[in-house]
Design a protein around this motif. Sequence first.
Motif, mmCIF file in Angstrom:
data_model
loop_
_atom_site.group_PDB
_atom_site.id
_atom_site.type_symbol
_atom_site.label_atom_id
_atom_site.label_comp_id
_atom_site.label_asym_id
_atom_site.label_seq_id
_atom_site.Cartn_x
_atom_site.Cartn_y
_atom_site.Cartn_z
ATOM 1 N N ALA A 152 68.643 65.705 21.999
ATOM 2 C CA ALA A 152 69.279 67.022 21.891
ATOM 3 C C ALA A 152 70.444 66.983 20.919
ATOM 4 O O ALA A 152 70.635 67.907 20.131
ATOM 5 N N GLU A 153 71.237 65.915 20.950
ATOM 6 C CA GLU A 153 72.377 65.817 20.047
ATOM 7 C C GLU A 153 71.939 65.620 18.609
ATOM 8 O O GLU A 153 72.611 66.048 17.685
ATOM 9 N N GLU A 154 70.785 64.992 18.404
ATOM 10 C CA GLU A 154 70.276 64.800 17.056
ATOM 11 C C GLU A 154 69.820 66.119 16.448
ATOM 12 O O GLU A 154 69.792 66.253 15.235
ATOM 13 N N THR A 155 69.478 67.094 17.284
ATOM 14 C CA THR A 155 68.992 68.370 16.771
ATOM 15 C C THR A 155 70.093 69.418 16.656
ATOM 16 O O THR A 155 69.837 70.505 16.165
ATOM 17 N N LEU A 156 71.303 69.097 17.104
ATOM 18 C CA LEU A 156 72.407 70.041 16.983
ATOM 19 C C LEU A 156 72.782 70.223 15.525
ATOM 20 O O LEU A 156 72.883 69.256 14.777
ATOM 21 N N SER A 157 72.982 71.453 15.123
ATOM 22 C CA SER A 157 73.517 71.691 13.787
ATOM 23 C C SER A 157 74.996 71.339 13.800
ATOM 24 O O SER A 157 75.607 71.191 14.861
ATOM 25 N N TYR A 158 75.559 71.227 12.613
ATOM 26 C CA TYR A 158 76.988 70.961 12.517
ATOM 27 C C TYR A 158 77.771 72.051 13.241
ATOM 28 O O TYR A 158 78.692 71.767 14.008
ATOM 29 N N GLU A 159 77.395 73.297 12.995
ATOM 30 C CA GLU A 159 78.117 74.425 13.575
ATOM 31 C C GLU A 159 78.023 74.437 15.095
ATOM 32 O O GLU A 159 79.008 74.723 15.781
ATOM 33 N N GLN A 160 76.842 74.112 15.636
ATOM 34 C CA GLN A 160 76.684 74.062 17.088
ATOM 35 C C GLN A 160 77.555 72.971 17.690
ATOM 36 O O GLN A 160 78.233 73.190 18.698
ATOM 37 N N ALA A 161 77.535 71.791 17.082
ATOM 38 C CA ALA A 161 78.337 70.682 17.594
ATOM 39 C C ALA A 161 79.826 70.999 17.481
ATOM 40 O O ALA A 161 80.592 70.745 18.409
ATOM 41 N N ARG A 162 80.228 71.577 16.352
ATOM 42 C CA ARG A 162 81.640 71.933 16.152
ATOM 43 C C ARG A 162 82.098 72.955 17.187
ATOM 44 O O ARG A 162 83.159 72.814 17.793
ATOM 45 N N ASP A 163 81.274 73.988 17.402
ATOM 46 C CA ASP A 163 81.651 75.030 18.359
ATOM 47 C C ASP A 163 81.746 74.486 19.780
ATOM 48 O O ASP A 163 82.668 74.830 20.523
ATOM 49 N N GLU A 164 80.813 73.614 20.153
ATOM 50 C CA GLU A 164 80.885 73.022 21.490
ATOM 51 C C GLU A 164 82.093 72.101 21.601
ATOM 52 O O GLU A 164 82.768 72.074 22.634
ATOM 53 N N LEU A 165 82.391 71.371 20.537
ATOM 54 C CA LEU A 165 83.562 70.502 20.540
ATOM 55 C C LEU A 165 84.843 71.319 20.699
ATOM 56 O O LEU A 165 85.743 70.934 21.455
ATOM 57 N N ILE A 166 84.924 72.450 20.034
ATOM 58 C CA ILE A 166 86.090 73.337 20.185
ATOM 59 C C ILE A 166 86.236 73.767 21.641
ATOM 60 O O ILE A 166 87.335 73.777 22.196
ATOM 61 N N GLU A 167 85.126 74.090 22.277
ATOM 62 C CA GLU A 167 85.161 74.506 23.684
ATOM 63 C C GLU A 167 85.597 73.351 24.585
ATOM 64 O O GLU A 167 86.376 73.543 25.524
ATOM 65 N N GLU B 212 84.115 62.316 27.055
ATOM 66 C CA GLU B 212 82.939 61.605 26.556
ATOM 67 C C GLU B 212 82.036 62.542 25.755
ATOM 68 O O GLU B 212 81.519 62.164 24.703
ATOM 69 N N ARG B 213 81.855 63.752 26.238
ATOM 70 C CA ARG B 213 81.045 64.729 25.508
ATOM 71 C C ARG B 213 81.707 65.057 24.162
ATOM 72 O O ARG B 213 81.023 65.162 23.145
ATOM 73 N N GLY B 214 83.006 65.192 24.174
ATOM 74 C CA GLY B 214 83.717 65.453 22.940
ATOM 75 C C GLY B 214 83.536 64.342 21.921
ATOM 76 O O GLY B 214 83.356 64.601 20.730
ATOM 77 N N GLU B 215 83.570 63.105 22.386
ATOM 78 C CA GLU B 215 83.346 61.959 21.495
ATOM 79 C C GLU B 215 81.939 62.013 20.894
ATOM 80 O O GLU B 215 81.762 61.759 19.705
ATOM 81 N N GLU B 216 80.946 62.339 21.718
ATOM 82 C CA GLU B 216 79.572 62.449 21.226
ATOM 83 C C GLU B 216 79.457 63.556 20.181
ATOM 84 O O GLU B 216 78.823 63.379 19.136
ATOM 85 N N LEU B 217 80.069 64.692 20.463
ATOM 86 C CA LEU B 217 80.019 65.819 19.533
ATOM 87 C C LEU B 217 80.748 65.499 18.231
ATOM 88 O O LEU B 217 80.292 65.884 17.147
ATOM 89 N N ALA B 218 81.855 64.787 18.325
ATOM 90 C CA ALA B 218 82.592 64.392 17.127
ATOM 91 C C ALA B 218 81.729 63.478 16.258
ATOM 92 O O ALA B 218 81.745 63.586 15.027
ATOM 93 N N LYS B 219 80.950 62.597 16.875
ATOM 94 C CA LYS B 219 80.050 61.722 16.117
ATOM 95 C C LYS B 219 78.977 62.527 15.403
ATOM 96 O O LYS B 219 78.629 62.236 14.259
ATOM 97 N N LEU C 298 89.872 70.904 27.934
ATOM 98 C CA LEU C 298 90.763 69.773 28.207
ATOM 99 C C LEU C 298 92.221 70.194 28.105
ATOM 100 O O LEU C 298 93.048 69.799 28.926
ATOM 101 N N GLU C 299 92.546 70.982 27.092
ATOM 102 C CA GLU C 299 93.932 71.435 26.925
ATOM 103 C C GLU C 299 94.372 72.381 28.030
ATOM 104 O O GLU C 299 95.543 72.403 28.386
#
Length: 78
Positions: free
Chosen positions: A5-20, A40-47, A25-26
Amino acid sequence: MTSKAEETLSYEQARDELIEVVRRLEAGGTSLEDSLALWERGEELAKVCRRWLEGARARLDAALAEDEADGGEAGGTE
């Protein structure tokens, strides 16, 4: 390793989920276990984002190198 699933995420999808993830967290108010899972999810999305950006950089570098090679040949024939 990343999941399929993470391999199929577009940059924009991963970025938007990382922002969330960062927003949640904040905001606080989550348990330690939930915070760790979010981290951990944030680290995966950042990768995922990093891989996309590295790929884009490689494409730009290749295009620039091609332009320089073409420019060098064109400059000698004019």
